[in-house]
Scaffold this active site. Structure first.
Site, PDB file in Angstrom:
ATOM      1  N   CYS A 252       0.836  -1.207   0.000  1.00  0.00           N
ATOM      2  CA  CYS A 252       0.000   0.000   0.000  1.00  0.00           C
ATOM      3  C   CYS A 252       0.871   1.258   0.000  1.00  0.00           C
ATOM      4  O   CYS A 252       0.496   2.284  -0.549  1.00  0.00           O
ATOM      5  CB  CYS A 252      -0.928   0.006   1.209  1.00  0.00           C
ATOM      6  SG  CYS A 252      -2.211  -1.249   1.118  1.00  0.00           S
ATOM      7  N   CYS A 411      14.507   9.517  -8.157  1.00  0.00           N
ATOM      8  CA  CYS A 411      13.180   8.905  -7.956  1.00  0.00           C
ATOM      9  C   CYS A 411      12.846   9.030  -6.475  1.00  0.00           C
ATOM     10  O   CYS A 411      13.435   9.829  -5.764  1.00  0.00           O
ATOM     11  CB  CYS A 411      13.178   7.453  -8.430  1.00  0.00           C
ATOM     12  SG  CYS A 411      14.204   6.380  -7.422  1.00  0.00           S
TER      13      CYS A 411
END
Lengths: 458, 113
Positions: A252, A411
């Site tokens: 999640c 990133c």
């Protein structure tokens, strides 16, 4: 003559008076007797034992009058014990509804503490409880919701060594966890102890729900040919005999999750548990199925048929290799079975710079270098470094880069950036070594060493 | 010309292919695809699920991460294949021969909670 009549009248009057006195006496006695009798019957009434506590009729009244529950169903709920493994997005709503419905004993397993990033979906935990054990936080909530039940804390993570003793006292288990290794462990333990398992999961805007090992039969058991009793239901290993490659498992935290999506799945788990317990027919024939929920689909709920127990299943077939001894003895390594994601090492030291190093070396704006952020568009819009351009990892091959001398790739955590830099080199963007291509070590997470105000979204 | 069109139609099987549980991200972020696949595989046998999987991988999947869909020539572990809403185990797994109008759903198992 007159005298005779007078005497008769007098005698009759006296007799009537005496009868009336007697009548009055009898009426008094009757009234007294009636009053006594009422008191006694009231006392009797009081002494009568009702099957539920006085307050329970009121508390559970709205579900008691449903034919699906009724008195017997409520008594079964009261006698039942349910174990919730994982007190997060699924476990919180499931626990709230089970406590509300009056499940006599509810156990909670979780080794984690409440984090701020849990609060949008893990509805039993509140802002002041950040840092508290999730198990304690959930019990705290459930106690104030329904103080008449028993709540049992298990504050350490489930392990192969603790699973059997932890599960043994319970009738039913809810898998509300978040990783494949624990899901296999929970299913195996339920098979070994003959307990039904309500398993759910959720990610992004999708959810899945299965009722497993129901009916719960010992591994390899086959109903007698002439008996009506149905065979045991499939387990998690029957549906997924081999774990997915570790790299394909998205958490999640990585993929995101919408609160009501995981909430719906947790509520459905509580519903399955209540139906199973209150119905009282654990031997009922059951067609195994998987419920798919997709919040964005035109028809959000879809049920698909699953196969029966898998012949040769490692857990529930006659050839099962998952045994109590193997589990308790620690010879089943679930983490190894499911594999771990290897840390990405796609670049060498000369191809990587630290956040502080980049900040010191590259003045901004600098016409000589380009900073490429390879996160997806949504994350880039959330927060990005000044002057950086967004080329999502999957679009690198199709996007032209400005002709600068150096390319820095960044990133979220510093893994995709390495792969992206390597991919750029493979695509020939390094111009045979003439152009430097590398990444920022640790990604934007490390950038907070330079700028403490840079947003941290989990 | 009309004759040729007819033959072409019979050479292909129209199917609905769906992806769920995140697999759609490998297929242009689209959950439902109407596809027509050749009625016969490379060896001239009736097309089955094994061929469909290869065909989708080669023709429909634009994402380079093939290993997230296919492994050892079949769907990777953790993907359920549902043929007209039933587990493919009930239908003969990858040997099931696809029929006109079939609905084939690929579901990646989720683990979050």
């Amino acid at each position: 003559m007159t005298t005779t009549i007078d005497t008769t009248i007098h005698t009759l009057r006296e007799e009537i008076a005496s009868c009336e006195t007697r009548l009055a006496e009898l009426r008094t006695q009757l009234a007294a007797a009636e009053a006594r009798s009422q008191t006694e019957s009231r006392n009797e009434q009081k002494a009568r034992k009702w099957p539920l506590e006085k307050d329970d009729y009121k508390r559970y009244g709205r579900q008691l009058i449903l034919p699906e529950i009724g008195l017997q169903g409520q008594l079964r709920l009261k006698k039942a014990s349910v174990l919730i493994v994982g007190v997060g997005g699924l476990g919180c709503p499931a626990a709230a509804y089970l406590a509300g419905a009056g499940v006599g004993t509810i156990g909670f397993v979780d080794g984690d503490t409440v984090d701020e990033s849990n609060l949008h979906r893990q509805i039993l935990h509140t802002t002041p409880k950040v840092g508290m054990s999730k198990v304690d936080s959930a019990i705290d909530y459930c106690k104030s919701l329904n103080p008449t039940l028993t709540y049992t804390p298990h504050r350490t993570p489930l392990t192969p060594q603790t699973a059997l003793p932890t599960f043994t006292p319970y009738d039913l288990v809810l898998d509300c966890t978040d990783n494949p290794a624990t899901r296999y462990l929970i299913s195996d333990t339920c098979v070994l102890l003959c307990k039904p398992l309500v398993s759910a999961s959720a990610l992004r805007t999708d959810g899945q729900l299965m009722l497993l090992n129901h009916p719960s039969r010992p591994a390899g058991s086959v109903p007698a040919r002439d008996s009506d009793s149905p065979p045991g239901g499939p387990c998690y290993r029957c549906v997924f005999p081999r774990p997915p490659p570790a790299a394909s498992v998205v958490s999640c935290g990585e993929g995101g999750i919408l609160g009501p999506v995981v909430g719906v799945m947790g509520v459905l788990q509580a519903l399955e548990a209540i139906k199973l317990i209150a119905g009282g027919r654990r031997d009922r024939r059951y067609e195994p199925s998987l419920l798919l929920f997709s919040a964005t689909a035109d028809a959000p709920f879809r049920s698909v048929r699953l196969a029966a127990r898998r012949p040769g299943c490692a857990a529930c077939s006659a050839r099962a290799t998952v045994t109590r001894d193997a589990l308790a003895g620690g010879s089943l390594d679930y983490v190894r079975f499911c594999g771990a994601v290897e840390p990405v090492r796609a670049l060498g030291p000369g191809e990587r710079v630290g956040a502080r190093e980049y900040y010191a070396e590259e003045p901004d704006p600098d016409p000589d270098h380009v900073l490429v952020d390879v996160r997806d568009k949504v994350q880039f819009e959330l927060c990005s470094l000044a002057g950086s351009i967004n080329i999502p990892y999957s679009e690198i091959a199709a996007t032209a880069l400005p002709p600068r001398r150096r390319i820095y790739v960044v990133c979220r955590l510093g893994n995709d950036s390495q792969l992206a830099a390597r991919r750029m080199k493979e695509l020939g963007l390094g111009a045979g070594g003439k152009r430097w291509i590398g990444d920022i070590r640790g990604g934007l997470s490390a950038w907070r060493e330079v700028d403490g105000e840079f947003p941290d979204y989990g | 010309m009309a004759e040729k069109t007819k033959t072409n139609k019979e050479d292909f099987i129209p199917l609905t292919v769906e992806f769920s549980g995140g697999l759609e991200m490998l297929f242009s972020n689209q959950k439902k695809h109407d596809v027509s696949i050749p009625a016969r595989d490379e060896s001239g046998n009736s097309s089955n699920i094994a061929f469909l999987v290869r065909y989708l991988c080669d023709n429909l999947m634009k994402d380079p991460k093939k290993e997230f869909f296919i492994q050892d020539n079949t769907v990777r572990p953790g993907i359920l294949v549902l043929i007209n809403d039933a587990d493919w185990q009930l239908e003969g797994e990858d040997e099931y021969e696809v029929k006109k109008g079939d609905n084939i759903l690929f579901v990646s198992t989720l683990h979050g909670g």
